[in-house]
Design an enzyme around this catalytic site. Sequence first.
Site, short mmCIF file in Angstrom:
data_model
loop_
_atom_site.label_atom_id
_atom_site.label_comp_id
_atom_site.label_asym_id
_atom_site.label_seq_id
_atom_site.Cartn_x
_atom_site.Cartn_y
_atom_site.Cartn_z
N SER A 1 13.23 -45.26 -44.10
CA SER A 1 13.73 -46.10 -43.02
C SER A 1 12.98 -45.75 -41.74
CB SER A 1 15.24 -45.84 -42.81
OG SER A 1 15.70 -46.40 -41.61
N TYR B 1 22.58 -39.89 -40.71
CA TYR B 1 21.62 -40.75 -41.42
C TYR B 1 20.18 -40.42 -41.04
CZ TYR B 1 19.39 -44.98 -43.21
OH TYR B 1 18.58 -45.88 -43.88
#
Length: 245
Positions: free
Chosen positions: A132, A145
């Site tokens: 990501s 995250y």
Amino acid sequence: MASQRTAVVTGASSGIGAATATELAAQGFHVVLGARRTERIEELAREIGGTAHRLDVTDPESVERFCAAFGPVDVLVNNAGGAHGSAPVAQAVEDDWRWMWETNVLGTMRVTKALLPRLVESGDGHVVTVTSVAALEAYSNGSGYTSAKHAESALHRTLRFEHNGEPVRFTEVLPGMVETEFSLVRFAGDSERAAKVYEGMTPLQAKDIAEVIGFAVTRPPHVNMDTIVVKARDQLTATQAYRHS
């Protein structure tokens, strides 16, 4: 006639994983789909002529059973992952962090470790890890995250060093805002909150990322696309995007 090549896709029940399985099947791969939601991957496997096996990357025994269910592998797409919660560090929920690290980091390690020997033996193996843009940036209320994705990215990049000179390639794909179930999962099913993430902009779709993966794994064997960052035109950073009125 050359035998059909095999691609394994984790987290294949929805979003980027499902789109990647469909894309690779269209490019001629036999696709092995892995996910916890077996009814979804079984249906998709029937549609694309693939094979479905239950996989929970947080469970070492599940990973072992999954990897024992098929033979030679040419391509591995580490796609299983996700986010839980958006609390600041001061209010961090350890169970959320534990899930994110187990899924994104240890899960990727487990599946990659199990399949690497077969990928090398193929003579032209390829490991694609979907991380990501959160692997590149830190932002408020995202530390669980972002830290997991930073770690997953470091794991993947280390493999490139450890297997340099062997017949296996490593590609990291770092998506930005993709309209999938990601935000719905992160916000515990709050669809209104999830929809606001993409409000006023044109986000990426899962198919956009799948096409990038399909392109990377079909390059000639001497071509290694190391790092591919993919953002929507409207997106500037992990948290900044132009919102149309």
